[in-house]
Design a protein around this motif. Structure first.
Motif, PDB file in Angstrom:
ATOM      1  N   TRP A   1      89.962  60.196  42.639  1.00 41.19           N
ATOM      2  CA  TRP A   1      90.842  60.375  41.101  1.00 41.19           C
ATOM      3  C   TRP A   1      90.309  62.023  40.529  1.00 41.19           C
ATOM      4  O   TRP A   1      91.505  62.411  39.434  1.00 41.19           O
ATOM      5  CB  TRP A   1      89.909  58.667  39.880  1.00 41.19           C
ATOM      6  CG  TRP A   1      90.434  59.066  38.733  1.00 41.19           C
ATOM      7  CD1 TRP A   1      91.499  58.842  38.123  1.00 41.19           C
ATOM      8  CD2 TRP A   1      89.965  59.766  37.692  1.00 41.19           C
ATOM      9  NE1 TRP A   1      92.012  58.525  37.181  1.00 41.19           N
ATOM     10  CE2 TRP A   1      90.774  59.753  36.495  1.00 41.19           C
ATOM     11  CE3 TRP A   1      88.511  60.825  37.403  1.00 41.19           C
ATOM     12  CZ2 TRP A   1      90.294  60.227  35.280  1.00 41.19           C
ATOM     13  CZ3 TRP A   1      88.190  60.538  36.317  1.00 41.19           C
ATOM     14  CH2 TRP A   1      89.500  60.705  35.000  1.00 41.19           C
ATOM     15  N   LEU A   2      88.800  62.304  40.520  1.00 36.57           N
ATOM     16  CA  LEU A   2      88.640  63.333  39.810  1.00 36.57           C
ATOM     17  C   LEU A   2      89.755  64.815  40.208  1.00 36.57           C
ATOM     18  O   LEU A   2      90.012  65.125  39.406  1.00 36.57           O
ATOM     19  CB  LEU A   2      87.313  63.515  40.003  1.00 36.57           C
ATOM     20  CG  LEU A   2      86.378  64.702  39.460  1.00 36.57           C
ATOM     21  CD1 LEU A   2      86.807  64.832  37.496  1.00 36.57           C
ATOM     22  CD2 LEU A   2      85.570  64.943  39.258  1.00 36.57           C
ATOM     23  N   SER A   3      90.027  64.904  41.695  1.00 41.35           N
ATOM     24  CA  SER A   3      89.911  65.730  42.267  1.00 41.35           C
ATOM     25  C   SER A   3      91.830  65.770  41.790  1.00 41.35           C
ATOM     26  O   SER A   3      92.259  66.423  42.162  1.00 41.35           O
ATOM     27  CB  SER A   3      90.673  65.401  43.504  1.00 41.35           C
ATOM     28  OG  SER A   3      90.921  66.143  44.898  1.00 41.35           O
TER      29      SER A   3
ATOM     30  N   TRP B   1      85.832  52.758  36.474  1.00 46.11           N
ATOM     31  CA  TRP B   1      86.184  52.767  35.734  1.00 46.11           C
ATOM     32  C   TRP B   1      88.467  52.579  35.692  1.00 46.11           C
ATOM     33  O   TRP B   1      88.612  52.479  34.271  1.00 46.11           O
ATOM     34  CB  TRP B   1      86.947  54.430  35.545  1.00 46.11           C
ATOM     35  CG  TRP B   1      87.396  55.498  35.326  1.00 46.11           C
ATOM     36  CD1 TRP B   1      87.840  56.640  36.029  1.00 46.11           C
ATOM     37  CD2 TRP B   1      87.001  55.850  34.016  1.00 46.11           C
ATOM     38  NE1 TRP B   1      88.669  57.395  35.178  1.00 46.11           N
ATOM     39  CE2 TRP B   1      88.088  57.229  33.626  1.00 46.11           C
ATOM     40  CE3 TRP B   1      86.536  55.286  33.478  1.00 46.11           C
ATOM     41  CZ2 TRP B   1      87.978  57.844  32.345  1.00 46.11           C
ATOM     42  CZ3 TRP B   1      86.678  56.139  31.915  1.00 46.11           C
ATOM     43  CH2 TRP B   1      87.554  57.230  31.553  1.00 46.11           C
ATOM     44  N   ILE B   2      88.677  52.843  36.813  1.00 43.10           N
ATOM     45  CA  ILE B   2      89.965  52.359  36.789  1.00 43.10           C
ATOM     46  C   ILE B   2      89.562  51.466  37.981  1.00 43.10           C
ATOM     47  O   ILE B   2      89.778  51.371  39.470  1.00 43.10           O
ATOM     48  CB  ILE B   2      90.845  53.314  37.313  1.00 43.10           C
ATOM     49  CG1 ILE B   2      90.788  54.146  36.152  1.00 43.10           C
ATOM     50  CG2 ILE B   2      92.305  52.443  37.655  1.00 43.10           C
ATOM     51  CD1 ILE B   2      91.691  55.717  36.685  1.00 43.10           C
ATOM     52  N   PRO B   3      90.212  49.942  37.641  1.00 44.87           N
ATOM     53  CA  PRO B   3      90.530  48.673  38.698  1.00 44.87           C
ATOM     54  C   PRO B   3      91.201  48.365  40.006  1.00 44.87           C
ATOM     55  O   PRO B   3      92.707  49.028  38.601  1.00 44.87           O
ATOM     56  CB  PRO B   3      90.117  47.824  37.691  1.00 44.87           C
ATOM     57  CG  PRO B   3      91.313  48.250  36.406  1.00 44.87           C
ATOM     58  CD  PRO B   3      90.771  49.243  36.689  1.00 44.87           C
ATOM     59  N   ASN B   4      90.373  47.840  40.942  1.00 48.41           N
ATOM     60  CA  ASN B   4      91.808  47.096  41.255  1.00 48.41           C
ATOM     61  C   ASN B   4      92.024  46.022  40.803  1.00 48.41           C
ATOM     62  O   ASN B   4      91.918  45.696  39.855  1.00 48.41           O
ATOM     63  CB  ASN B   4      91.780  47.243  42.852  1.00 48.41           C
ATOM     64  CG  ASN B   4      90.353  46.494  43.154  1.00 48.41           C
ATOM     65  OD1 ASN B   4      89.847  45.031  42.519  1.00 48.41           O
ATOM     66  ND2 ASN B   4      89.651  46.811  44.332  1.00 48.41           N
ATOM     67  N   ASP B   5      92.914  45.407  41.579  1.00 40.57           N
ATOM     68  CA  ASP B   5      93.785  44.207  40.999  1.00 40.57           C
ATOM     69  C   ASP B   5      92.649  42.868  40.987  1.00 40.57           C
ATOM     70  O   ASP B   5      92.656  41.881  40.262  1.00 40.57           O
ATOM     71  CB  ASP B   5      94.836  43.446  42.016  1.00 40.57           C
ATOM     72  CG  ASP B   5      95.841  44.199  41.272  1.00 40.57           C
ATOM     73  OD1 ASP B   5      96.075  44.906  40.916  1.00 40.57           O
ATOM     74  OD2 ASP B   5      97.499  44.143  42.463  1.00 40.57           O
ATOM     75  N   ARG B   6      91.620  43.157  41.284  1.00 43.84           N
ATOM     76  CA  ARG B   6      90.200  42.500  41.968  1.00 43.84           C
ATOM     77  C   ARG B   6      89.590  43.197  40.767  1.00 43.84           C
ATOM     78  O   ARG B   6      88.319  41.811  40.817  1.00 43.84           O
ATOM     79  CB  ARG B   6      89.957  42.202  43.342  1.00 43.84           C
ATOM     80  CG  ARG B   6      90.605  41.617  43.778  1.00 43.84           C
ATOM     81  CD  ARG B   6      90.056  41.170  45.818  1.00 43.84           C
ATOM     82  NE  ARG B   6      90.246  42.393  46.084  1.00 43.84           N
ATOM     83  CZ  ARG B   6      90.570  43.331  46.421  1.00 43.84           C
ATOM     84  NH1 ARG B   6      91.737  42.985  46.570  1.00 43.84           N
ATOM     85  NH2 ARG B   6      90.089  44.604  46.833  1.00 43.84           N
ATOM     86  N   GLN B   7      89.326  43.349  39.769  1.00 44.00           N
ATOM     87  CA  GLN B   7      88.634  44.229  39.193  1.00 44.00           C
ATOM     88  C   GLN B   7      88.821  44.385  37.879  1.00 44.00           C
ATOM     89  O   GLN B   7      90.062  43.594  37.462  1.00 44.00           O
ATOM     90  CB  GLN B   7      87.646  45.419  39.761  1.00 44.00           C
ATOM     91  CG  GLN B   7      87.618  45.711  40.530  1.00 44.00           C
ATOM     92  CD  GLN B   7      87.164  46.429  41.574  1.00 44.00           C
ATOM     93  OE1 GLN B   7      88.288  47.154  41.181  1.00 44.00           O
ATOM     94  NE2 GLN B   7      85.887  47.059  41.989  1.00 44.00           N
TER      95      GLN B   7
ATOM     96  N   THR C   1      99.256  47.191  38.803  1.00 45.73           N
ATOM     97  CA  THR C   1      99.421  48.157  37.978  1.00 45.73           C
ATOM     98  C   THR C   1      99.261  49.740  39.044  1.00 45.73           C
ATOM     99  O   THR C   1     100.100  50.317  38.721  1.00 45.73           O
ATOM    100  CB  THR C   1      98.411  49.174  36.887  1.00 45.73           C
ATOM    101  OG1 THR C   1      98.070  47.256  35.822  1.00 45.73           O
ATOM    102  CG2 THR C   1      97.761  49.632  36.018  1.00 45.73           C
ATOM    103  N   GLY C   2      98.542  49.675  40.274  1.00 48.80           N
ATOM    104  CA  GLY C   2      98.216  50.579  40.526  1.00 48.80           C
ATOM    105  C   GLY C   2      99.663  50.669  41.595  1.00 48.80           C
ATOM    106  O   GLY C   2     100.356  52.043  41.627  1.00 48.80           O
ATOM    107  N   ALA C   3     100.147  49.146  41.630  1.00 50.11           N
ATOM    108  CA  ALA C   3     101.742  49.852  42.526  1.00 50.11           C
ATOM    109  C   ALA C   3     102.534  49.976  42.166  1.00 50.11           C
ATOM    110  O   ALA C   3     103.187  51.370  42.135  1.00 50.11           O
ATOM    111  CB  ALA C   3     102.305  48.208  43.828  1.00 50.11           C
TER     112      ALA C   3
ATOM    113  N   TRP D   1      93.247  55.288  45.060  1.00 44.41           N
ATOM    114  CA  TRP D   1      94.474  53.819  45.624  1.00 44.41           C
ATOM    115  C   TRP D   1      93.806  53.261  46.832  1.00 44.41           C
ATOM    116  O   TRP D   1      93.955  51.689  46.616  1.00 44.41           O
ATOM    117  CB  TRP D   1      95.780  53.562  44.637  1.00 44.41           C
ATOM    118  CG  TRP D   1      96.185  53.571  43.120  1.00 44.41           C
ATOM    119  CD1 TRP D   1      96.983  54.773  42.713  1.00 44.41           C
ATOM    120  CD2 TRP D   1      95.541  52.695  42.115  1.00 44.41           C
ATOM    121  NE1 TRP D   1      96.629  54.864  41.336  1.00 44.41           N
ATOM    122  CE2 TRP D   1      96.427  53.975  41.115  1.00 44.41           C
ATOM    123  CE3 TRP D   1      95.022  52.190  42.052  1.00 44.41           C
ATOM    124  CZ2 TRP D   1      95.983  52.948  39.481  1.00 44.41           C
ATOM    125  CZ3 TRP D   1      94.644  51.516  41.098  1.00 44.41           C
ATOM    126  CH2 TRP D   1      95.545  51.914  40.017  1.00 44.41           C
ATOM    127  N   THR D   2      94.189  53.733  47.210  1.00 41.60           N
ATOM    128  CA  THR D   2      93.965  53.140  48.519  1.00 41.60           C
ATOM    129  C   THR D   2      92.288  53.173  48.491  1.00 41.60           C
ATOM    130  O   THR D   2      91.885  51.763  49.364  1.00 41.60           O
ATOM    131  CB  THR D   2      94.191  54.246  50.088  1.00 41.60           C
ATOM    132  OG1 THR D   2      95.340  54.483  49.799  1.00 41.60           O
ATOM    133  CG2 THR D   2      93.705  53.851  51.576  1.00 41.60           C
TER     134      THR D   2
END
Length: 414
Positions: free
Chosen positions: A202-204, A308-314, A326-328, A295-296
């Protein structure tokens, strides 16, 4: 069987929803977080750079502090010259800053110099991230209570210089009390973020996003335009010395809007540097590639601690709600952006159903005088038959983030 399948799907959906909105696990700030709170960004970064063999979390800390140090430099620059917010198009220029020192006269070359410094900081940040192996895992917990920016450059933390105060009401609220000795905020709800290898991607991505904007600004070379504007401003100020401001057609307070607009319009009449516009496009393409990698990686995570930015289980420790999917949805928006950069999609012209090839302009740019852009003649060589990009993906993303605010989410997701 059909009923069983429906019940199973419903059960999995409920479990997913429950996991997504579960309470996050508490995280304790790292020793490095406390060091930042005590010493500030620049001293800690200097110490980390002196390490002979930094660990993965120390490399991420170097990368993150290089990025944040560029923010600090931009904010100190604005404080030095009394530059007001100009919007998100220029790095570090969108935030309201506390009033501080008496502004100094700004040299015309100062903006280009600051932008070159920003580019160099982004390169150093990426260099630190490149030292983290693809299979190396780490976790670096940073408390927002500890993060502050030395805006006035005195080396001491003031109440107005903390990330908590600068972002109060945006990512969190309730910062009302401060430690009298350290200047640190006293607020229990300030989050602790645990950054990991997904956040390195994400930072990159963010460094490439900023670098692309910096290259685009330098492509138009702001210095000659600022020289022209500042010279005229000096002449105007001299002519006003013995004049009642109430007798002027425009009050002096309008200068803060007129001068930046005049400089921007003059810059757009200049021939852009094609090397820099191509570099901007390459950086933005890398932004998309690194965002996909993020996202992967974040999709593989099973914990729920200091996200910081979660997946769908966080759930995000910032308190911002990121709905399921959100990611998709964001990846679909970025896919549209990638198609624009490649010239596979076009930007619709505002006066007719004609497409503008953004990728072609970035490859072989021409001046963009405002009158020519509005009328269309300045864009004539870039009209294309490529289908216009659809607003469908962005509209879907915006509808999902109605409560959070799609633009705040875009700033976080890059």
């Amino acid at each position: 069987m059909k009923l069983v399948s429906i019940c199973t799907a419903a059960g999995l959906t409920l479990l997913s929803l429950g996991a997504a909105w579960a309470e996050p696990q508490p995280v304790e700030p790292s020793a490095l977080s406390r060091e930042i709170g005590e010493r500030g960004i620049a001293p800690v970064l200097e110490r980390l750079h002196a390490l002979p063999s930094p660990t993965a979390d120390e490399r991420f800390a170097i990368a993150g502090l290089e990025f944040l140090g560029a923010v600090e430099t931009a904010w100190h620059w604005r404080e030095t010259y009394g530059v007001r917010p100009l919007g998100p198009m220029i790095f570090g220029f969108s935030t309201d800053l506390p009033e501080g020192m008496e502004p100094q006269p700004m040299p015309p070359e100062a903006l280009a110099d600051l932008t070159e410094q920003t580019l160099a900081a982004m390169e150093r940040s990426r260099a630190a991230l490149a030292g983290i192996g693809p299979d190396e895992d780490f976790g670096l917990a940073i408390s927002m209570r500890d993060l502050w920016f030395d805006i006035n450059g005195d080396g001491k933390r003031a109440e107005s210089e903390g990330a908590a105060e600068l972002l109060d009401g945006v990512l969190w609220s309730g910062v009302t009390e401060f430690d009298q000795e350290t200047g640190a905020p006293i607020a229990s709800e300030l989050p602790v973020i645990r950054f990991d290898r997904a956040d390195a991607a994400w930072l990159s991505a963010y460094t490439h996003l900023v670098s692309g904007g910096a290259e685009l600004l330098l492509a138009f070379d702001p210095t000659p335009s600022l020289q022209r504007v500042f010279a005229m401003r000096e002449r105007i100020d001299k002519a006003r010395l013995n004049v009642d401001p109430d007798g002027l057609l425009l009050p002096p307070m309008a200068d803060g809007a007129i001068d930046p607009i005049a400089a921007a319009f003059d810059m757009l009449r200049r021939q852009p540097d094609a090397k820099r516009t191509r570099a901007a496009r390459a950086h933005w393409q890398q932004t998309i590639a690194e965002n996909r990698r993020f996202w992967t990686l974040v999709g593989q995570e099973s914990d729920n601690a200091g996200e910081w930015i979660p997946n769908d289980r966080q759930v995000s420790a910032t308190g911002i709600a990121f709905p399921l999917g959100t990611g998709a949805a964001w990846q679909a928006v970025l896919a549209d952006g990638e198609a624009l950069l490649k010239g596979e999609r076009s930007v619709i012209f505002w006066r007719a159903p004609l497409g503008i090839d953004l990728g072609a302009w970035l490859e072989n740019p021409a001046p963009l005088p405002v009158d020519g852009v509005i009328q269309g003649w300045a864009l004539a060589d870039y009209f294309t038959d490529a289908p216009p990009v659809s607003p469908e993906s962005f509209d879907r993303f915006a509808d999902m983030l109605t409560d959070t605010g799609p633009f705040l989410a875009m700033v976080m997701l890059n």
